[in-house]
Write a protein that holds these residues in place. Structure first.
Motif, mmCIF file in Angstrom:
data_model
loop_
_atom_site.group_PDB
_atom_site.id
_atom_site.type_symbol
_atom_site.label_atom_id
_atom_site.label_comp_id
_atom_site.label_asym_id
_atom_site.label_seq_id
_atom_site.Cartn_x
_atom_site.Cartn_y
_atom_site.Cartn_z
ATOM 1 N N LYS A 251 -8.611 -5.300 4.708
ATOM 2 C CA LYS A 251 -7.071 -4.860 4.337
ATOM 3 C C LYS A 251 -6.386 -4.719 5.660
ATOM 4 C CE LYS A 251 -7.832 -3.062 -0.338
ATOM 5 N NZ LYS A 251 -9.174 -3.568 -0.530
ATOM 6 N N LYS B 175 -6.108 3.309 1.090
ATOM 7 C CA LYS B 175 -4.837 2.906 0.763
ATOM 8 C C LYS B 175 -3.709 3.751 1.233
ATOM 9 C CE LYS B 175 -6.117 0.166 -3.469
ATOM 10 N NZ LYS B 175 -5.765 0.108 -4.956
ATOM 11 N N GLY C 186 -1.165 2.776 3.681
ATOM 12 C CA GLY C 186 0.202 3.013 3.104
ATOM 13 C C GLY C 186 1.202 3.288 4.362
ATOM 14 N N HIS D 221 0.748 -1.382 0.211
ATOM 15 C CA HIS D 221 -0.065 0.164 0.037
ATOM 16 C C HIS D 221 0.827 1.303 -0.004
ATOM 17 C CE1 HIS D 221 -3.682 -2.350 0.293
ATOM 18 N NE2 HIS D 221 -3.047 -2.914 1.682
#
Length: 298
Positions: free
Chosen positions: A217, A169, A173, A59
């Protein structure tokens, strides 16, 4: 027509750091043409760990990296500092060159009139997001203050808006960036930020229902990260409590007790809990200390 110049990195044996070196396009092409000739002097890439590395960094996009890395682009385990005297000399030199003034105090006079101290060089610091201390709106009612203090979904939504452009994301990240900076670079501030983000995400009840993709995720991200750390790494020496078990326990309890959570997310989350229990022998059945009943002697 002016030729374009490109900056490459060159190892400096004296400073043990990478220096920026300006090269022309012709020089860059010669370097690229000779890459195969230096293969015999390089270590082979460990492809057996490629899958693991992808799981730890998938990510971290280019834009995420550029927004979080220090201005200097060098990530160090210890923040660079400079003395007050050094900073005064640097600032005075800048002012002199800009203003052409000879009336500024000298470096000697400046250092003798003030207590010498150290300040962190801002260019060497990670540019991480800030988890809000106040988890509720400024105009919140007492009831809302209580609700938002228990369910941090509002604070998460503020961070998603202010730091991540409402893109999950970008949040994941930063979570991965912080973990890698600590795992590889031993940057303690990155570890503290990682813990804050984990605690924030695991304290969200409403967001787990409204944004199941984020937490699906998150589970996958944590799976790769936890496999890289020793079992007792998060155990507090004083209280003997494990940060991850107490934090993830809130997350698993929400998945188990909520009637509105996505069924696939609940299934994946409880499978993850089972995996952690089997592999690390972590106990998620005991309530945290702050949830235990308090006995008061009268």
């Amino acid at each position: 027509m002016k030729k374009r110049q490109i900056i490459v990195k060159r190892w400096n044996r004296t400073t043990e750091d990478l220096d920026d070196v300006v090269k022309s396009e012709e020089e860059i092409e010669r370097l690229r043409a000779g890459l195969k000739d230096i293969d015999k002097n390089l270590g082979a890439y460990p492809y057996e760990s490629l899958k693991k590395w992808v799981g730890l960094t998938q990510h971290i996009s280019q834009s995420v990296l550029e927004s979080l890395e220090p201005v200097s682009k060098n990530i160090c385990s210890r923040s660079q500092i400079e003395s007050e005297e050094t900073r005064s000399v640097r600032d005075e030199g800048t002012l002199t060159s800009e203003c052409g003034s000879s009336l500024l105090p000298t470096a000697h006079a400046s250092s003798s009139s003030s207590v010498q101290s150290d300040v962190t060089v801002q260019e060497s610091q990670l540019r991480l997001s800030r988890v809000p201390d106040r988890k509720f709106p400024a105009d919140a009612t007492p009831e809302e203050v209580t609700r938002h203090s228990m369910d941090h979904s509002y604070a998460l939504s503020c961070m998603m808006r202010d730091y991540y452009g409402n893109d999950i994301k970008n949040l994941l990240g930063e979570l991965q960036f912080c973990f890698v900076c600590f795992l590889i670079g031993h940057v303690y501030s990155a570890f503290e930020q990682w813990k804050c983000l984990i605690h924030l995400l695991c304290s969200c009840d409403e967001a787990i229902t409204t944004n199941p993709d984020l937490f699906m995720k998150l589970i996958n991200t944590l799976h790769f990260q936890i496999n890289e750390i020793p079992e007792d790494f998060f155990v507090d020496i004083v209280s003997r409590t494990n940060f991850l078990t107490t934090t993830l326990q809130m997350f698993f309890s929400t998945l188990e007790e909520s009637t509105t959570v996505d069924s696939q997310l609940r299934k994946r989350g409880l499978q993850f809990r089972k995996h952690l229990t089997k592999k690390f022998k972590w106990d998620f059945t005991q309530p945290p200390d702050d949830c235990q009943p308090v006995i008061v002697d009268v």
